[in-house]
Scaffold this motif. Structure first.
Motif, mmCIF file in Angstrom:
data_model
loop_
_atom_site.group_PDB
_atom_site.id
_atom_site.type_symbol
_atom_site.label_atom_id
_atom_site.label_comp_id
_atom_site.label_asym_id
_atom_site.label_seq_id
_atom_site.Cartn_x
_atom_site.Cartn_y
_atom_site.Cartn_z
ATOM 1 N N MET A 1 93.652 40.111 111.524
ATOM 2 C CA MET A 1 93.285 39.970 112.940
ATOM 3 C C MET A 1 91.769 39.968 113.102
ATOM 4 O O MET A 1 91.034 40.312 112.174
ATOM 5 C CB MET A 1 93.919 41.078 113.760
ATOM 6 N N GLY A 2 91.345 39.622 114.281
ATOM 7 C CA GLY A 2 89.916 39.570 114.592
ATOM 8 C C GLY A 2 89.563 38.171 115.061
ATOM 9 O O GLY A 2 89.121 37.340 114.289
ATOM 10 N N ARG A 3 89.814 37.925 116.363
ATOM 11 C CA ARG A 3 89.518 36.596 116.913
ATOM 12 C C ARG A 3 88.021 36.366 116.963
ATOM 13 O O ARG A 3 87.544 35.280 116.743
ATOM 14 C CB ARG A 3 90.089 36.505 118.337
ATOM 15 N N SER B 1 90.538 50.028 119.537
ATOM 16 C CA SER B 1 90.727 48.621 119.161
ATOM 17 C C SER B 1 90.659 48.526 117.652
ATOM 18 O O SER B 1 89.740 49.085 117.049
ATOM 19 C CB SER B 1 89.607 47.759 119.761
ATOM 20 N N ILE B 2 91.613 47.822 117.056
ATOM 21 C CA ILE B 2 91.555 47.705 115.595
ATOM 22 C C ILE B 2 90.367 46.864 115.143
ATOM 23 O O ILE B 2 89.989 46.907 113.982
ATOM 24 C CB ILE B 2 92.865 47.143 114.994
ATOM 25 N N ASP B 3 89.765 46.084 116.057
ATOM 26 C CA ASP B 3 88.690 45.152 115.669
ATOM 27 C C ASP B 3 87.370 45.845 115.318
ATOM 28 O O ASP B 3 86.508 45.249 114.681
ATOM 29 C CB ASP B 3 88.415 44.158 116.801
ATOM 30 N N HIS C 1 100.746 40.880 113.746
ATOM 31 C CA HIS C 1 100.760 42.098 114.553
ATOM 32 C C HIS C 1 101.228 43.341 113.806
ATOM 33 O O HIS C 1 101.152 44.439 114.375
ATOM 34 C CB HIS C 1 101.596 41.879 115.819
ATOM 35 N N ARG D 1 97.461 43.170 129.297
ATOM 36 C CA ARG D 1 96.194 42.499 129.623
ATOM 37 C C ARG D 1 96.399 41.935 131.028
ATOM 38 O O ARG D 1 97.266 41.097 131.228
ATOM 39 C CB ARG D 1 95.914 41.377 128.623
ATOM 40 N N GLU E 1 91.109 35.979 111.720
ATOM 41 C CA GLU E 1 91.809 35.120 112.686
ATOM 42 C C GLU E 1 90.869 34.092 113.338
ATOM 43 O O GLU E 1 91.248 32.939 113.545
ATOM 44 C CB GLU E 1 92.382 36.060 113.756
ATOM 45 N N ARG F 1 98.724 46.037 114.000
ATOM 46 C CA ARG F 1 98.513 46.870 115.190
ATOM 47 C C ARG F 1 99.500 48.027 115.273
ATOM 48 O O ARG F 1 99.349 48.910 116.129
ATOM 49 C CB ARG F 1 98.593 45.995 116.446
HETATM 50 O O1 F6P Z 1 91.688 42.916 120.083
HETATM 51 C C1 F6P Z 1 92.703 43.312 119.256
HETATM 52 C C2 F6P Z 1 93.463 42.134 118.707
HETATM 53 O O2 F6P Z 1 94.473 42.638 117.873
HETATM 54 C C3 F6P Z 1 92.644 41.090 117.996
HETATM 55 O O3 F6P Z 1 92.316 41.400 116.670
HETATM 56 C C4 F6P Z 1 93.541 39.890 118.100
HETATM 57 O O4 F6P Z 1 92.774 38.718 118.012
HETATM 58 C C5 F6P Z 1 94.159 40.051 119.452
HETATM 59 O O5 F6P Z 1 94.101 41.436 119.753
HETATM 60 C C6 F6P Z 1 95.572 39.560 119.554
HETATM 61 O O6 F6P Z 1 95.998 39.702 120.868
HETATM 62 P P1 F6P Z 1 97.519 39.587 121.338
HETATM 63 O O7 F6P Z 1 98.225 40.827 120.918
HETATM 64 O O8 F6P Z 1 97.432 39.469 122.806
HETATM 65 O O9 F6P Z 1 98.113 38.401 120.649
#
Ligand code: F6P
Length: 327
Positions: free
Chosen positions: A175-177, A131-133, A257, A78, A228, A260
């Protein structure tokens, strides 16, 4: 949507959070490009690598043996620097030096917004939703969602075994902010008693009474799936409910994680391969600044601007389905 000059060299990169299936997608882009006499350059570390010229030419053998591998062989990041105009200028300079005529960006909403910045400055772009979201506007599915859901369901199934054996309630964080997609789907297919998502805040007392009701109905366990970004958060819920008498004792599991990672499922491998293949076809047909999207059974181009200027909203019908079935 029309690419300006003939394309001889394409770049491909992964950006943002990784998702299972990115590797099969890279493979499809590279091999479809090569089959059409394009040179394909892999950009490492997402936009960070674009800014700093971390490029490597990819041949067919470089993407051999990666169909089944989670993560991304190109690495991802990122990048804060890319959000600044000077970062974008550097990226364009590096692409020009390497004679990259068009760029395929595999990533989530932030990555596609970054790609739009390049498109606005004249770089032909094809976006691929990874994206998994599953929160990207315009596509029914993103790369990685299916694998992540299978990981979540596997985890919840295991937690239910131990929960039932001990008469416990489990709060399980997915996950899923900003999106409750994974939580709702997991709640339905893993049979949760309750699902909490960012889109529908609740109060702690309602969660406690739902768990207690499950106990009173004779259940041997209760599973509450908490996204999340849910409000209240799993930590707030745990600390407050712990002090209450809800029948069950309670435990908390954050899946984190692991969602992912892992081998991409058959579905994700095929989706990723279709997206990668089609991304190159679109470029060859003179299209650019679009995202490949799944619309029903078809892979279609959606203007990148439409993608990044809209938010995908969750169908609350599925939340209702999860509630109805939690008896
Ligand atoms: O956008 C994908 C995601 O896995 C979200 O579900 C999660 O909130 C975020 O990335 C976590 O990000 P990082 O890997 O930077 O902690």
């Amino acid at each position: 949507m029309v690419a300006r000059k003939s394309i001889k060299t394409i770049g491909v990169m992964t950006s943002g959070g990784d998702s299972p299936g990115m590797n099969p997608c890279i493979r499809a882009v590279v091999r479809t490009g090569l089959a059409n006499d394009l040179r394909v350059i892999g950009v490492e570390d997402g936009y960070e690598g674009l800014i700093h010229g971390r490029f490597r030419t990819l041949g067919a053998r470089d993407v051999g043996g990666i169909l089944q591998r989670g993560g991304t062989i190109l690495q991802t990041a990122r990048s804060a620097e890319f959000r600044e105009p000077h970062g974008q200028r550097e990226a364009i300079r590096q692409m020009s030096n390497a004679e990259i005529d068009a760029l395929v960006v595999i990533g989530g909403d932030g990555s596609l917004s970054g790609a739009m910045k390049l498109a606005e400055q004249g770089i032909p772009i094809i976006g691929i939703p990874g994206s998994i979201d599953n929160d990207i506007h315009g596509t029914d599915m993103c790369i990685g969602v299916d694998t992540a859901l299978n990981t979540i369901v596997d985890g919840i199934d295991k937690l239910r075994d131990t929960a039932s054996s001990h008469n416990r309630a489990f709060l399980v964080e997915t996950m899923g902010r900003e999106s409750g997609y994974l939580a709702v789907q997991a709640g339905i297919i893993a049979g949760a008693e309750m699902v909490l998502i960012p889109e529908e805040p609740v109060i702690v007392a309602d969660v406690a009474s739902t768990i207690e009701n499950a106990y009173l109905r004779g259940k041997t366990h209760a599973i509450v799936v908490v996204a999340e970004g849910a409000k209240p958060s799993i930590h707030e819920l745990a600390s407050q409910i712990d002090a209450m008498d809800i029948g069950f004792t309670m435990r908390v599991t954050i899946l984190g994680h692991i969602q992912r990672g892992g081998k991409p499922s058959a579905y994700d491998r095929f989706l990723a391969t279709r997206f990668g293949y089609q991304a190159v076809q679109f470029l060859l047909n003179g299209q650019a600044n679009v995202m490949v999207a799944l619309d029903g059974r078809e892979v279609v181009p959606i203007p990148l601007r439409t993608v990044v200027s809209n938010r995908k909203t969750l169908s609350l019908e599925y939340l209702q389905m999860a509630k109805t079935l939690a008896q």
